[in-house]
Design a protein around this motif. Structure first.
Motif, PDB file in Angstrom:
ATOM      1  N   ARG A  18     -19.701  43.939  54.177  1.00 45.65           N
ATOM      2  CA  ARG A  18     -19.053  42.991  54.308  1.00 45.65           C
ATOM      3  C   ARG A  18     -17.985  42.726  53.119  1.00 45.65           C
ATOM      4  O   ARG A  18     -16.860  42.287  53.314  1.00 45.65           O
ATOM      5  N   ALA A  19     -18.489  43.336  51.819  1.00 42.88           N
ATOM      6  CA  ALA A  19     -17.541  43.216  51.006  1.00 42.88           C
ATOM      7  C   ALA A  19     -16.311  44.197  50.999  1.00 42.88           C
ATOM      8  O   ALA A  19     -15.308  43.741  50.534  1.00 42.88           O
ATOM      9  N   ARG A  20     -16.588  45.397  51.675  1.00 41.36           N
ATOM     10  CA  ARG A  20     -15.510  46.268  51.953  1.00 41.36           C
ATOM     11  C   ARG A  20     -14.493  45.568  53.070  1.00 41.36           C
ATOM     12  O   ARG A  20     -13.255  45.714  52.744  1.00 41.36           O
ATOM     13  N   LEU A  22     -14.049  42.470  53.356  1.00 44.92           N
ATOM     14  CA  LEU A  22     -13.312  41.440  52.810  1.00 44.92           C
ATOM     15  C   LEU A  22     -12.040  42.010  51.781  1.00 44.92           C
ATOM     16  O   LEU A  22     -11.072  41.532  51.715  1.00 44.92           O
ATOM     17  N   LEU A  23     -12.489  43.093  51.024  1.00 49.89           N
ATOM     18  CA  LEU A  23     -11.632  43.975  50.362  1.00 49.89           C
ATOM     19  C   LEU A  23     -10.214  44.283  51.077  1.00 49.89           C
ATOM     20  O   LEU A  23      -9.235  43.855  50.690  1.00 49.89           O
ATOM     21  N   SER A  26      -8.232  41.108  52.209  1.00 51.21           N
ATOM     22  CA  SER A  26      -7.294  40.591  51.115  1.00 51.21           C
ATOM     23  C   SER A  26      -6.233  41.496  50.728  1.00 51.21           C
ATOM     24  O   SER A  26      -5.308  41.018  50.321  1.00 51.21           O
ATOM     25  N   PRO A  70      -5.879  36.906  45.775  1.00 51.17           N
ATOM     26  CA  PRO A  70      -6.805  37.425  46.696  1.00 51.17           C
ATOM     27  C   PRO A  70      -7.554  38.862  46.558  1.00 51.17           C
ATOM     28  O   PRO A  70      -8.829  39.088  46.640  1.00 51.17           O
ATOM     29  N   LEU A  71      -6.490  39.796  46.416  1.00 52.71           N
ATOM     30  CA  LEU A  71      -7.171  41.165  46.112  1.00 52.71           C
ATOM     31  C   LEU A  71      -7.802  41.446  44.758  1.00 52.71           C
ATOM     32  O   LEU A  71      -8.778  42.318  44.994  1.00 52.71           O
ATOM     33  N   ALA A  74     -11.244  40.052  45.220  1.00 58.07           N
ATOM     34  CA  ALA A  74     -11.959  40.766  46.368  1.00 58.07           C
ATOM     35  C   ALA A  74     -12.277  42.136  45.722  1.00 58.07           C
ATOM     36  O   ALA A  74     -13.599  42.581  45.859  1.00 58.07           O
ATOM     37  N   LEU A  77     -15.388  41.785  43.482  1.00 63.88           N
ATOM     38  CA  LEU A  77     -16.665  41.349  44.258  1.00 63.88           C
ATOM     39  C   LEU A  77     -16.979  42.433  44.725  1.00 63.88           C
ATOM     40  O   LEU A  77     -18.415  42.899  44.806  1.00 63.88           O
ATOM     41  N   TYR A  78     -16.172  43.356  45.299  1.00 59.14           N
ATOM     42  CA  TYR A  78     -16.698  44.728  45.888  1.00 59.14           C
ATOM     43  C   TYR A  78     -17.248  45.545  45.028  1.00 59.14           C
ATOM     44  O   TYR A  78     -18.367  46.217  45.199  1.00 59.14           O
TER      45      TYR A  78
END
Length: 277
Positions: A18-20, A22-23, A26, A70-71, A74, A77-78
């Motif tokens: 999920r984190a990837r 989103l990455l 973004s 955003p990037l 993200a 977070l990743y």
């Protein structure tokens, strides 16, 4: 016990996936915004030439320079998800790929603030919160590299446009001398000059107190000027237009009042309202 371990493993993999996702979502958004920004400037060459006068050149589309945010969020977070759930290797190929593009995107905004404060500083804090934090000598080296890179960015994107390439020619002839001159002659220390000017105005009892009005304009910063014709600038615009009008007009070029200047003005405001503070 085995089922619980499998469930935990599946949960960890799902979190990383999920984190990837989103990455990369973004990353696509940030790249799309940056491509649109450059295209609206007439191409890469025209964009890099025009950002020397960012306030006027990007008028009505300044919000596009926020595409890196955003990037940046993200990516942090990743890395955190990988740190706490996945692997001892926090920075995998996906993270490094996103980080390189993030630096490029921030550079194309034309401002050193987004690159240094919006990208490099958060990533440094992210690293320093891990077990693999940089030690003193490495931090000094990083600080020196960022300082030199910031000065080079200013010369290439701003001074080069102002003096038709003379600054770049001088840099090529004597790089060390040019960079030292920028430090000793005050080119890179404008915020200190701003503080001196603020103190002079304050001592003459001509300092206008905005009572926090400059902070109320922060939400409007994200609204395109084309959608908000009466948009009012923040503290930098107020300071430059009132006390350095020759610098501000006609292209609305702002100089920094500095974070200390904003803080001291806030303290002065509070002191005027509550003398016992």
């Amino acid at each position: 016990m085995l089922k619980e371990s499998i469930a935990v493993a599946e949960s960890v993999i799902f979190s990383v996936v999920r984190a990837r996702t989103l990455l990369y979502a973004s990353l696509a958004l940030s790249c799309a915004v940056t491509v649109f920004l450059v295209a609206s400037s007439g191409g890469l060459s025209d964009h890099l030439s025009g950002v020397s006068l960012r306030s006027s050149f990007l008028a009505g589309r300044y919000f596009l320079t926020l595409g890196y945010i955003p990037l940046a969020v993200a990516l942090c977070l990743y890395v955190l998800v990988r740190r706490y759930h996945a692997s001892d290797v926090e920075w995998d190929s996906h993270a490094w790929f996103a980080a390189v593009l993030l630096v490029v995107i921030a550079f194309l905004t034309g401002g050193r603030g987004p690159l240094v404060l919006g990208v490099l500083f958060p990533l440094l804090l992210l690293n320093q919160s891990s077990s693999r934090r940089f030690k003193g000598p490495a931090l000094v080296a990083i600080g020196f590299a960022v300082l030199v890179s910031s000065m080079l960015m200013s010369i290439l994107l701003r001074d080069n446009a102002y003096d038709s390439g003379q600054s770049v020619t001088l840099l090529q002839r004597d790089p060390v001398g040019v960079l030292l001159d920028r430090l000793t002659m005050g080119v890179e220390t404008r915020p200190f000059d701003s503080l001196i000017l603020l103190n002079e105005v304050d001592q003459s009892d001509n300092l206008e107190l905005l009572l926090g009005a400059s902070y109320l304009t922060v939400p409007s910063w994200f609204i395109p000027g084309s959608l908000m014709p009466g948009k009012i600038g923040g503290a930098n615009a107020w300071f430059t237009s009132n006390y350095l009008p020759r610098f501000y007009y006609p292209d609305r070029i702002e100089t920094s009042i500095s974070a200390i200047g904003k803080g001291s003005r806030t303290s002065a405001t509070l002191g005027s309202l509550w003398p016992d503070c």
